[in-house]
Design a protein around this motif. Sequence first.
Motif, PDB file in Angstrom:
ATOM      1  N   ALA A 353       0.826  -1.217   0.000  1.00 27.58           N
ATOM      2  CA  ALA A 353       0.000   0.000   0.000  1.00 27.58           C
ATOM      3  C   ALA A 353       0.855   1.259   0.000  1.00 27.58           C
ATOM      4  CB  ALA A 353      -0.931  -0.005   1.214  1.00 27.58           C
ATOM      5  N   ASN A 354       1.981   1.215   0.720  1.00 34.96           N
ATOM      6  CA  ASN A 354       2.874   2.380   0.747  1.00 34.96           C
ATOM      7  C   ASN A 354       3.501   2.619  -0.622  1.00 34.96           C
ATOM      8  OD1 ASN A 354       4.446   4.490   2.184  1.00 34.96           O
ATOM      9  ND2 ASN A 354       6.176   3.149   1.707  1.00 34.96           N
ATOM     10  N   SER A 355       3.858   1.524  -1.305  1.00 31.38           N
ATOM     11  CA  SER A 355       4.419   1.628  -2.661  1.00 31.38           C
ATOM     12  C   SER A 355       3.404   2.249  -3.623  1.00 31.38           C
ATOM     13  CB  SER A 355       4.849   0.256  -3.178  1.00 31.38           C
ATOM     14  OG  SER A 355       5.814  -0.318  -2.335  1.00 31.38           O
ATOM     15  N   ILE A 356       2.139   1.828  -3.495  1.00 32.19           N
ATOM     16  CA  ILE A 356       1.066   2.371  -4.342  1.00 32.19           C
ATOM     17  C   ILE A 356       0.933   3.875  -4.109  1.00 32.19           C
ATOM     18  CG2 ILE A 356      -1.435   2.372  -4.765  1.00 32.19           C
ATOM     19  CD1 ILE A 356      -1.382  -0.636  -4.003  1.00 32.19           C
ATOM     20  N   LYS A 357       0.929   4.263  -2.843  1.00 35.43           N
ATOM     21  CA  LYS A 357       0.770   5.675  -2.484  1.00 35.43           C
ATOM     22  C   LYS A 357       1.924   6.509  -3.024  1.00 35.43           C
ATOM     23  CE  LYS A 357      -0.024   8.660   1.573  1.00 35.43           C
ATOM     24  NZ  LYS A 357       1.170   9.506   1.488  1.00 35.43           N
ATOM     25  N   MET A 358       3.158   6.036  -2.833  1.00 36.46           N
ATOM     26  CA  MET A 358       4.337   6.772  -3.307  1.00 36.46           C
ATOM     27  C   MET A 358       4.317   6.929  -4.830  1.00 36.46           C
ATOM     28  SD  MET A 358       7.441   5.234  -0.988  1.00 36.46           S
ATOM     29  CE  MET A 358       8.674   6.257  -1.797  1.00 36.46           C
ATOM     30  N   THR A 359       3.983   5.841  -5.522  1.00 40.13           N
ATOM     31  CA  THR A 359       3.981   5.871  -6.993  1.00 40.13           C
ATOM     32  C   THR A 359       2.860   6.748  -7.522  1.00 40.13           C
ATOM     33  OG1 THR A 359       4.894   3.628  -7.009  1.00 40.13           O
ATOM     34  CG2 THR A 359       3.971   4.436  -9.071  1.00 40.13           C
ATOM     35  N   GLU A 360       1.685   6.688  -6.891  1.00 35.34           N
ATOM     36  CA  GLU A 360       0.560   7.508  -7.345  1.00 35.34           C
ATOM     37  C   GLU A 360       0.871   8.998  -7.197  1.00 35.34           C
ATOM     38  OE1 GLU A 360      -4.110   8.564  -6.392  1.00 35.34           O
ATOM     39  OE2 GLU A 360      -2.954   7.360  -4.994  1.00 35.34           O
TER      40      GLU A 360
END
Length: 531
Positions: A353-360
């Motif tokens: 979820a953190n990876s998704i947030k950073m990439t978004e």
Amino acid sequence: MAKKRSLLAKGLSLSVLTLFSRILGLIREMTKAKFLGTSSYSDAFGIAFMIPNLFRRLFAENSVSVAFIPTFKGYMEEGDSDENKERTQLFINSTFTLVTFLTVCFVTLGMIFTPYILRIFYKSSDALAMKEAAVLTRIMFPYLVVISVAALFQGILNAHRIFSPSGFTPILFNSIVIAATYILAPHTANPARAMAIGVISGGSIQALFQLPFVLKLKWKVAFTSLKNAFTNPGTKKVLALVGPTIIGMAGYQLNDIVSSALATRAGEGVVSSLQYSLRLQELILGICAVTIGTVILPDLTGYAKKDEWSKFNSLLTQSIRIMALIAIPITFYSLVMGENIITLVFASGKFDANSIKMTEEVFNFHIAGLFFIAVNRIIAPAFYAQQNTKSPTIAGLINFAVNILLASLLIKPMGGKGIALALTVASIVNMVVLFIFLRRTPTIEVGSVVRSSLLYSLRMIVFSLIAALPVYFLRPRLIALLEGHNRLLSQGLPLLLTALLFGAIGITLMALTKDPVLKTLTDKFTRRKEA
């Protein structure tokens, strides 16, 4: 006529291969996301791969397109006499020797000084991460040697108008990297090393795959003495041609180094999130390039040579309008559905979820620059069609300066988002500078092109905003309805339904307002169907 059809067919075939290789490139990034996420290993791999890849773009590709192919074709046009064939063969051997010798020397020095190079990217407190990056860099640095040889083979084939083998090699490369990661990851210290082995293996296959096609053309590939390599008239001409263009290309490539250095110091995962975001943007840009970029330069060049400037201006305007029709709606849709796109494509394994947030977060700023980057790809051929490479080079250097200045200022308050925003703003500045340079050409009606393109772009912004509103309000309901199902259903179905809704509203608005670009495309399709 048959020759034109043949070239068109080859161009279309190459475009399809390029698009397929970009899709596989995205799958390669999906594999990286699954095994590495936005971890320090992912950052280390990204930096380690960027170093040889940077010099590949700077030296190998640049040398082939700007210097080797024109020189090689010059030899070919001198005739089929035995004496000329012998001179041409000596030129090939000299170039092969020179490329191999220089890249081996460069790679050897690079591998020795790897720890010092990596200090550009890492702080002294990141000793463990830098140690792993050093291992990965030393595994992948020889990639520069094999890919430079592959670029030479590509140059020989392209000079003979053979494009498919070199167009297919990136597909092979991406497939090998993906396969190596899955097969070798359980047997290596970490999955990043498995991917690194895939990179060097894939690069070697890229060169070996093209060799039989070169040999089929009755050209040999052999070493000669260093004295012959450096004194050969052909290689001396290649070196003279490639030297000045490296300066302009360096501006573009240094963007990657400085931006990555800033991103690494901004925290763990920032480099990786930027690379995942850029991969998505490049895929979308590749789709735009396939639709327009393949055909615009030859046509513009033809109009320029015949002094048919009204047709030149019309094609330039039409191309920018088509790019606006593609890029602006995609931008608005991606801003609304970005989280779902990233989740569908990347969310598995280590990509949490953190990876998704950073990439978004960085993707939102990257995708905002899509239209401007796309327009730059349209304007640049207008200069090349007139044999003007100086103006785009200067614009590229200005782009570099603006990008790095803004990234340096924004990295502290905004993190990775600041680097993405800097790239978007720099792309806008680059577009403005190119239009200013274009005004110096009296035969091009820049004012008319800008006015027409701007008005059409504003129309697309309004239509896209109207189409995006229902999607914005429908999105959370669809997500809630499908929550708990597998990723393909919970993310893919909302994307499919909202894309259909967005597209239907946009096309309806264009049809009601009798959009000129839509009418042109519809008329062409109707005429082709009737024929």
